[in-house]
Design an enzyme around this catalytic site. Sequence first.
Site, mmCIF file in Angstrom:
data_model
loop_
_atom_site.group_PDB
_atom_site.id
_atom_site.type_symbol
_atom_site.label_atom_id
_atom_site.label_comp_id
_atom_site.label_asym_id
_atom_site.label_seq_id
_atom_site.Cartn_x
_atom_site.Cartn_y
_atom_site.Cartn_z
ATOM 1 N N CYS A 178 -6.966 1.032 -4.391
ATOM 2 C CA CYS A 178 -6.606 1.190 -5.894
ATOM 3 C C CYS A 178 -7.961 0.044 -6.586
ATOM 4 O O CYS A 178 -9.188 1.106 -7.008
ATOM 5 C CB CYS A 178 -5.125 0.291 -6.034
ATOM 6 S SG CYS A 178 -5.001 1.195 -8.036
ATOM 7 N N HIS A 194 -1.495 4.088 -3.163
ATOM 8 C CA HIS A 194 -1.079 2.976 -2.418
ATOM 9 C C HIS A 194 -0.675 3.303 -1.213
ATOM 10 O O HIS A 194 0.671 3.375 -1.724
ATOM 11 C CB HIS A 194 -0.040 1.780 -3.929
ATOM 12 C CG HIS A 194 -0.855 1.241 -4.919
ATOM 13 N ND1 HIS A 194 -2.080 0.076 -4.257
ATOM 14 C CD2 HIS A 194 -1.195 1.415 -5.855
ATOM 15 C CE1 HIS A 194 -1.776 0.005 -5.449
ATOM 16 N NE2 HIS A 194 -1.983 0.501 -6.869
ATOM 17 N N GLU A 253 0.160 1.674 0.920
ATOM 18 C CA GLU A 253 1.078 0.753 1.253
ATOM 19 C C GLU A 253 2.353 1.160 0.050
ATOM 20 O O GLU A 253 3.562 0.273 0.807
ATOM 21 C CB GLU A 253 0.944 -0.699 0.735
ATOM 22 C CG GLU A 253 0.923 -1.137 -0.173
ATOM 23 C CD GLU A 253 0.044 -0.587 -0.755
ATOM 24 O OE1 GLU A 253 -1.359 -0.056 -0.973
ATOM 25 O OE2 GLU A 253 -0.464 -1.194 -2.303
#
Lengths: 270, 215
Positions: B82, B196, B198
């Site tokens: 990001c 993202h 994650e």
Amino acid sequence: MENGVCAIPFSTVRLVMRPFRLIARLDVKGPNVVKGVQLEGLRKIGNPNILAQRYYVDGIDEILYMDIVASLYERNNLLDIVKETTKDVFIPVTVGGGVRTLSDAAALLRAGADKIAVNTAALKRPEILHEISDAFGAQCVVLSIEAKRESNSNWTAYYDNGREKSGKNVLEWAQQACSLGVGEILLTSVDQEGTAKGFDLKLVQAVTAAVSVPVIACGGMGNMVHLTDLIEKTHPDAVAMAHVLHYEKLTISSIRKHLSGQKVPVREIF
Amino acid sequence: MSTQATLVDYGLGNMLSVHRMLEHCGAKVNIAALPDDIISAERLVFPGVGAFASGMQELAKRGMIGALREFARGGRPILGICLGMQLFMSIGEEFGEHVGINIIPGRVKQIPSVNNLRNSVKIPHIGWNAIVNEQNKESWDNGILKGIQPGEFVYFAHSFYVDLRDKQLCIAQCVYENTSIPAVVRLNNIHGCQFHPEKSGPVGIKIIKNFLTLA
């Protein structure tokens, strides 16, 4: 259109669709997920981490934690719950309830939250929205609105989990908040919440038309027809569900499949 | 023996989520709080949430900009996530013009608020979106997208995107309200995700595991 409050050209037809998001809302009181009717008469549902993990595995798009007694005690007890959840839940987590200051928000973000939902504190001091947005970006600030119907085209913003009336008009408040850098609006209908009788469609429609940020509709979903009605008539970006998931009335995969079949774009899981 | 991954801590962003994801994928995670920790890392993960200028300020305060450039030149893998990826660019246009780390030529620009169909576009772009690729699918096979199918969904939350000088460096895009946005960029050992990983569930896990196996 109500009162000419439209900030952007009003288009009821979304020519270009954004994938619609399915959010599990977990209202937390102390160590438990609870569920009420119109935000009252709370029943214990279960352990937050276990539920979040289950919804994650079942394919929910996001988790929303709301500490529903935090404002009363002026603190948020979700830090530990969020820390635990984000160990094995790898989707976005929004946390709200009792966020009063920039440092409250920072602590939740450090604990693994991705977005912070603010209601009470923002009604009392709107600049808090700007402060969080400035520090961490608009994408992590969610304005939570608890809307109560005054008439067919007029809603008032409430706080302290639907107990206290702010006197602010919901549409004006939504627009003011957007100018302060809010990235999303979580719109809960206090009237419909927990009733499983369908959404306040007029409310969602009025707010989605009044603001240019994503709107999460919440409150009243009892079945699939409620959801398809909501999407067709009001064009929100997401739905936050509690009742239908907690009481296992619908599965996440069946909702996703149904929406796909209705040509509503949703995240596809391969 | 588990793979080492060094996470750059410059006071911004979702450190914990990325940390947890790396551990979940089997990495031993080190935190780089000093420039030397960056230079000596085996592989580097560079997260970030927030504004471009404050990101650069925090890096400068810690003397990390030169270290990141040196690491990138060294050829070991680095993954920007990001804002992390955006800071790799030459210039950022968020709240005025700011110089970036400048290891990938490009500019960071705001997503246009009106698309080519003259519809207004909701900003920020928040939500799950499919990643696709318009030209070079083979670039997916030897990088972080190995085993990912075009059309799989990942989670985005951003208002700015990278406008690469060399468009070939964009190996995956997403289409948001009819606007194509670079989702994954790669320049040799430098990898970047606009989304993202994650927070992208099983697809994100696959991407991070791929990164951990890159030599």
